[in-house]
Motif scaffolding. Structure first.
Motif, mmCIF file in Angstrom:
data_model
loop_
_atom_site.group_PDB
_atom_site.id
_atom_site.type_symbol
_atom_site.label_atom_id
_atom_site.label_comp_id
_atom_site.label_asym_id
_atom_site.label_seq_id
_atom_site.Cartn_x
_atom_site.Cartn_y
_atom_site.Cartn_z
ATOM 1 N N PRO A 555 49.499 41.482 28.750
ATOM 2 C CA PRO A 555 48.846 41.059 29.418
ATOM 3 C C PRO A 555 47.110 40.532 28.009
ATOM 4 C CG PRO A 555 48.292 43.043 29.304
ATOM 5 C CD PRO A 555 49.986 43.206 28.798
ATOM 6 N N ASP A 556 46.818 39.526 28.709
ATOM 7 C CA ASP A 556 45.745 38.756 27.639
ATOM 8 C C ASP A 556 44.227 39.612 28.547
ATOM 9 O OD1 ASP A 556 47.251 36.761 27.018
ATOM 10 O OD2 ASP A 556 46.920 35.505 28.522
ATOM 11 N N ALA A 557 43.943 40.505 29.188
ATOM 12 C CA ALA A 557 43.016 40.791 29.526
ATOM 13 C C ALA A 557 43.479 42.178 30.110
ATOM 14 C CB ALA A 557 42.230 40.146 30.685
ATOM 15 N N LEU A 558 41.946 43.039 30.461
ATOM 16 C CA LEU A 558 42.454 44.243 31.259
ATOM 17 C C LEU A 558 41.731 43.356 32.664
ATOM 18 C CD1 LEU A 558 42.213 47.996 30.951
ATOM 19 C CD2 LEU A 558 40.368 47.177 32.664
ATOM 20 N N PHE A 559 41.887 43.550 33.539
ATOM 21 C CA PHE A 559 40.807 42.969 34.537
ATOM 22 C C PHE A 559 40.607 43.988 36.070
ATOM 23 C CE2 PHE A 559 39.885 40.869 38.220
ATOM 24 C CZ PHE A 559 39.140 39.570 37.816
ATOM 25 N N LEU A 560 39.619 44.727 35.945
ATOM 26 C CA LEU A 560 38.822 46.323 36.685
ATOM 27 C C LEU A 560 38.594 45.416 37.830
ATOM 28 C CD1 LEU A 560 37.467 49.436 35.151
ATOM 29 C CD2 LEU A 560 36.870 47.777 37.362
ATOM 30 N N THR A 561 38.748 45.336 39.070
ATOM 31 C CA THR A 561 37.943 44.923 40.302
ATOM 32 C C THR A 561 38.555 46.060 41.596
ATOM 33 O OG1 THR A 561 38.249 43.038 42.036
ATOM 34 C CG2 THR A 561 40.355 43.784 41.226
ATOM 35 N N CYS A 562 37.706 45.465 42.330
ATOM 36 C CA CYS A 562 37.928 46.913 43.338
ATOM 37 C C CYS A 562 38.837 46.108 44.560
ATOM 38 C CB CYS A 562 36.698 45.961 45.063
ATOM 39 S SG CYS A 562 35.707 46.995 46.238
ATOM 40 N N ALA A 563 39.070 47.624 45.014
ATOM 41 C CA ALA A 563 40.298 47.611 46.254
ATOM 42 C C ALA A 563 39.846 46.608 47.418
ATOM 43 C CB ALA A 563 40.566 49.020 46.108
ATOM 44 N N ASP A 564 39.378 45.794 47.685
ATOM 45 C CA ASP A 564 38.976 45.208 48.682
ATOM 46 C C ASP A 564 40.266 44.238 48.763
ATOM 47 O OD1 ASP A 564 38.281 43.240 49.928
ATOM 48 O OD2 ASP A 564 36.768 44.746 50.339
ATOM 49 N N SER A 565 41.001 44.260 49.648
ATOM 50 C CA SER A 565 41.892 43.293 49.854
ATOM 51 C C SER A 565 41.787 41.959 49.974
ATOM 52 C CB SER A 565 42.861 43.498 51.735
ATOM 53 O OG SER A 565 41.506 43.357 52.357
ATOM 54 N N ARG A 566 40.449 40.978 49.733
ATOM 55 C CA ARG A 566 40.204 40.049 49.709
ATOM 56 C C ARG A 566 40.042 39.493 48.749
ATOM 57 N NH1 ARG A 566 34.974 40.956 53.580
ATOM 58 N NH2 ARG A 566 34.989 42.557 52.201
ATOM 59 N N VAL A 567 40.120 40.643 47.273
ATOM 60 C CA VAL A 567 40.209 40.418 45.916
ATOM 61 C C VAL A 567 41.712 40.104 45.937
ATOM 62 C CG1 VAL A 567 39.191 40.388 43.726
ATOM 63 C CG2 VAL A 567 37.861 41.224 45.913
ATOM 64 N N VAL A 568 42.595 38.774 45.219
ATOM 65 C CA VAL A 568 43.315 38.767 45.284
ATOM 66 C C VAL A 568 42.886 38.423 43.215
ATOM 67 C CG1 VAL A 568 45.535 37.447 45.524
ATOM 68 C CG2 VAL A 568 43.895 38.040 46.892
ATOM 69 N N PRO A 569 43.293 39.260 42.236
ATOM 70 C CA PRO A 569 43.049 38.213 41.067
ATOM 71 C C PRO A 569 43.687 37.408 40.070
ATOM 72 C CG PRO A 569 43.113 41.192 40.960
ATOM 73 C CD PRO A 569 43.999 40.355 42.039
ATOM 74 N N ASN A 570 45.017 37.605 40.547
ATOM 75 C CA ASN A 570 45.440 36.435 40.323
ATOM 76 C C ASN A 570 45.666 34.761 40.859
ATOM 77 O OD1 ASN A 570 48.105 38.688 39.438
ATOM 78 N ND2 ASN A 570 47.764 37.283 37.803
ATOM 79 N N LEU A 571 45.296 34.680 42.119
ATOM 80 C CA LEU A 571 44.578 33.834 42.796
ATOM 81 C C LEU A 571 44.162 33.472 42.428
ATOM 82 C CD1 LEU A 571 44.826 32.021 44.571
ATOM 83 C CD2 LEU A 571 43.729 33.247 46.270
ATOM 84 N N ILE A 572 42.109 34.058 41.744
ATOM 85 C CA ILE A 572 41.055 33.686 41.828
ATOM 86 C C ILE A 572 41.189 33.342 39.897
ATOM 87 C CG2 ILE A 572 40.005 34.728 43.241
ATOM 88 C CD1 ILE A 572 38.735 37.118 41.130
ATOM 89 N N THR A 573 41.934 34.233 38.952
ATOM 90 C CA THR A 573 42.317 33.316 37.709
ATOM 91 C C THR A 573 43.461 32.766 37.416
ATOM 92 O OG1 THR A 573 43.603 35.505 37.411
ATOM 93 C CG2 THR A 573 41.709 35.418 37.398
#
Length: 738
Positions: A555-573
């Motif tokens: 992977p290129d990045a470590l993405f540390l984010t909230c467990a909230d179901s509305r945050v979808v890392p692959n979608l917003i990046t």
């Protein structure tokens, strides 16, 4: 009618004057080489360069495109000179310019872009191969033939009889051009072609090597020759005019499109650009020059040199004229083999591996190869015509051919997948596939089609009705953008979502059923139904991406984010599998102290940085965060409170007036979101002190960044330890597309 350029401003000249000199230095050796490869007088290349620079530069619609003789027309011009003679070829160039003016007046310039890109790429590659086959003979001190096959068959004789001095001269130019991109940036400010040709020419002169050199009959003024109409052979003459006009137009327009992607200034007016190209070809043909097109090599050099307006292209043409008047003695020192080496590299650059890979991925490799071979062994016009005909035929096959696949998912469970365009032409294949489904089976008919006509729809509906009458169950799922008919739906006799685990765990046909309950808890149905859909519709497509990742990740990045179901890392990046090493916890926190259950984040950071070698560590918070609300107002659950204690530093910084919080307040974010933004800034600072991340960041091996996802506006903001940037619209403009 386009008007001439306005006098350049002082600010424009400061950028355009040095850029014009760079383009001039690139254009001179290329123009001479193309003239030699075409069998035209050497000065004809410089006449075309001057006409393209001054006339097309002044009248064209692409402000930063530079025009002149192009390698793409070398084969055509050589054939015309061989069949019609030089002065008649000048008449072809002049009348081709008239045709371009008519095309500009009819406003069809954009229609030229409808030619399949794979055909254009293959055409350029075919020209490149042809140039290399010709010029390798010149490099060896021999004479090139007009046909590609003749050049191939005579190559062994040219190799065995190679003139050593000629060969070394050409190879030296090739070596310089290959090595030039690897030279220090300061050295690369000088154009590689100029350095190669001038440097090798000086070496030849100093060493006194016996090689053939360019011969001129006076200056550019002496090279002016009036065009001459043919004495018979009008059919070939007319075909030549149309061929030059069309190929020059397409190449110029495609070059303009490419140059538009390299700068942020005004976009190309395609009809005006065609007018400028036509006027330039009229001028070049009338003065005894080669055909003119927009040239990507010179144009990209123009952009890279910092040109700001069309003045750069015009000035480069002026420098060509001045050089051709006073620099004749210098030109006559240039060895033919040096120009041959330059053209071999230019020809090789026209064969782009990425175009071949793209053709393979898109299923157009046959079109690419056929067009290339047609251009090389027939001629350019016939090769392009064959390529276009083949690409149209393949397109028609793709449009009318639907992919139909029948698959057994488990005992009594079947799927019929239909993809593509499903019309009456697909009925034999469709009905045959439906006929293989056993009577009484549970069937999902998955229509992932962009077109479904009434006969195909009726055939599916009739089969479904008959299958249900025989005791089976049918569910029809449609996913399409355009339709003619809708398949008639009937309630299935059995609820397919209450199936065995075989539905969501495909196994080879014939494998035994797993031991276990035949029904699943209702609470699991949304997840299991989603898995079912994935296995039926997405797994085959996902496998193409996932299979290369089966042996490991990078992977290129470590993405540390909230467990909230509305945050979808692959979608917003806009990323996919294998791109992000994702860590999620409540509140996207990085603990500073260690304790039971708190080593997980540290372990992930250490593994990502030391083992995976990620180049960035990103903390991403979000709006309406429950963790931040709990941090500010407290929660009853002791375990949640214990975890949120890692965010107390963020709460203190927010209450103390952290600059990120103040900026967020000024842009309409409520207090919870302000705290969430401050929390991201604090976590970014904390990562800078982390025992693993901090040293790696200080050494420049990775970057630490903060992001904030505003759910209401679906926008992502960049957060530093002290600043909120790339601000979203104010809350009053939520939902607006700013």
């Amino acid at each position: 009618m386009p008007t001439l350029i306005r006098p350049p401003s002082k600010a424009s000249l400061r950028a355009d004057l040095p850029a014009s000199l760079v383009v001039f230095l690139v254009a001179v050796p290329l123009s001479m080489g193309i003239a030699v490869a075409s069998g035209a007088p050497v000065m004809a290349g410089l006449v075309a360069a001057a006409a393209g620079g001054i006339v097309a530069g002044a009248l064209g619609g692409s402000p930063l495109q530079v025009s002149g003789p192009a390698a793409g027309l070398t084969v055509i011009v050589a054939s015309l000179i061989n069949d019609l003679g030089w002065r008649t070829t000048c008449a072809v160039t002049l009348l081709a310019g008239v045709v371009q003016l008519l095309l500009s007046a009819s406003r069809v310039a954009r229609a030229a872009l409808a030619i399949s890109p794979v055909v254009v790429h293959a055409m350029l590659a075919g020209i490149g191969v042809t140039i290399m086959l010709q010029q390798v003979h010149v490099l060896l001190g021999a004479t090139a033939s007009s046909g590609a096959w003749a050049n191939i068959t005579t190559l062994p004789a040219s190799v065995t009889g190679a003139a050593l001095a000629e060969m070394l001269t050409g190879l030296a130019v090739i070596a310089v051009l290959i090595a030039w991109p690897r030279m220090p940036a300061a050295a690369r400010r000088a154009p590689g072609p100029l350095v190669a040709v001038v440097g090798v020419t000086l070496a030849v002169v100093l060493l006194g090597a016996s090689v053939r050199t360019v011969r001129l009959d006076g200056s550019i003024l002496d090279a002016v020759s009036l065009p001459e109409l043919p004495d018979g052979g009008w059919g070939a003459f007319a075909v030549g005019v149309l061929t030059v006009a069309l190929v020059a137009s397409v190449e110029s327009l495609l070059s303009a499109v490419a140059i538009d992607k390299l700068h942020t200034g005004p976009r190309t007016d395609f009809d005006r650009e065609l007018f400028g190209q036509g006027a330039a070809n009229i001028a070049s043909g009338a003065l005894g020059g080669l055909p003119v097109t927009g040239v990507i090599v010179r144009s990209s050099a123009n952009v890279a040199a910092g040109a700001s307006s069309r003045s750069s292209a015009v000035l480069h043409g002026v420098w060509v004229v001045l050089f051709s008047v006073v620099g004749v003695a210098l030109i006559e020192q240039v060895p033919f083999a040096a120009l041959a080496g330059l053209l071999i590299v230019v020809g090789a650059q026209l064969v782009k591996p990425r175009d071949i890979r793209l053709a393979g991925r898109t299923g157009d490799l046959l079109v690419y190869v056929t067009t290339l071979l047609g251009v090389v062994f027939l001629n350019l016009l016939e090769g392009v015509a064959v390529g276009l005909a083949l690409s149209v035929a393949i397109l028609l096959v793709r449009v009318v051919r639907a992919h139909v696949e029948v698959e057994q998912l488990g005992a009594g469970r079947w799927q019929v997948a239909v993809e593509g365009s499903c019309s009456f032409l697909a009925l034999p294949r469709l009905t045959a596939a439906l006929g293989t489904v056993p009577a009484g089976a549970d069937v999902v008919v998955d229509l992932d089609v962009d077109y479904l006509d009434h006969p195909a729809s009726q055939a599916i509906a009739d089969w479904a009705r008959q299958h249900r009458a025989g005791g089976g169950a049918v569910r029809i799922e449609e996913h399409r953008a355009e339709r003619i008919a809708t398949v008639a739906q009937e309630p299935p006799r059995r609820d397919l979502s209450l199936a065995t685990p075989a539905v969501w765990r495909p196994r080879p046909v014939g494998a035994s059923e797993p031991v276990g309950p035949k029904r699943v808890p209702r609470a699991l149905r949304p997840v299991l139904d989603g898995i079912d859909t994935f296995h039926r519709r997405g797994a085959r497509r996902a496998q193409v991406v996932l299979e290369p990742l089966a042996e490991g990740q990078a992977p290129d990045a470590l993405f540390l984010t909230c467990a909230d179901s509305r945050v979808v890392p692959n979608l917003i990046t806009s990323s996919g599998p294998g791109d992000l090493f994702t860590v999620r916890n409540v509140g996207n926190l990085v603990p500073e102290r260690q304790g039971a259950g708190e080593e997980s984040v540290d372990a992930a950071l250490a593994f990502a940085v030391e083992s995976l070698g990620v180049t960035s560590v990103i903390v991403c918070g979000h709006s309406a965060c429950g963790a931040m609300n709990g941090l500010a107002h407290g929660v009853d659950d002791p375990s949640v409170n214990a975890w949120l204690a890692h965010g107390r530093q963020s709460l203190s910084a927010f209450r103390a007036g952290h600059p990120v919080g103040r900026q967020a307040a000024a842009h309409g974010f409520d207090e919870t979101d302000q705290l969430a933004l401050v929390n991201v800034a604090v976590q970014v600072s904390r990562l800078g002190r982390h025992p693993v991340v901090g040293p790696a960041a200080a050494a420049g091996r990775l970057t630490v960044a903060g992001l904030f996802f505003d759910i209401a506006t679906a926008r992502v903001l960049h957060v530093t330890s002290t600043e909120l940037i790339e601000l979203a619209p104010t809350r009053a403009a939520d939902g607006a597309d700013a």
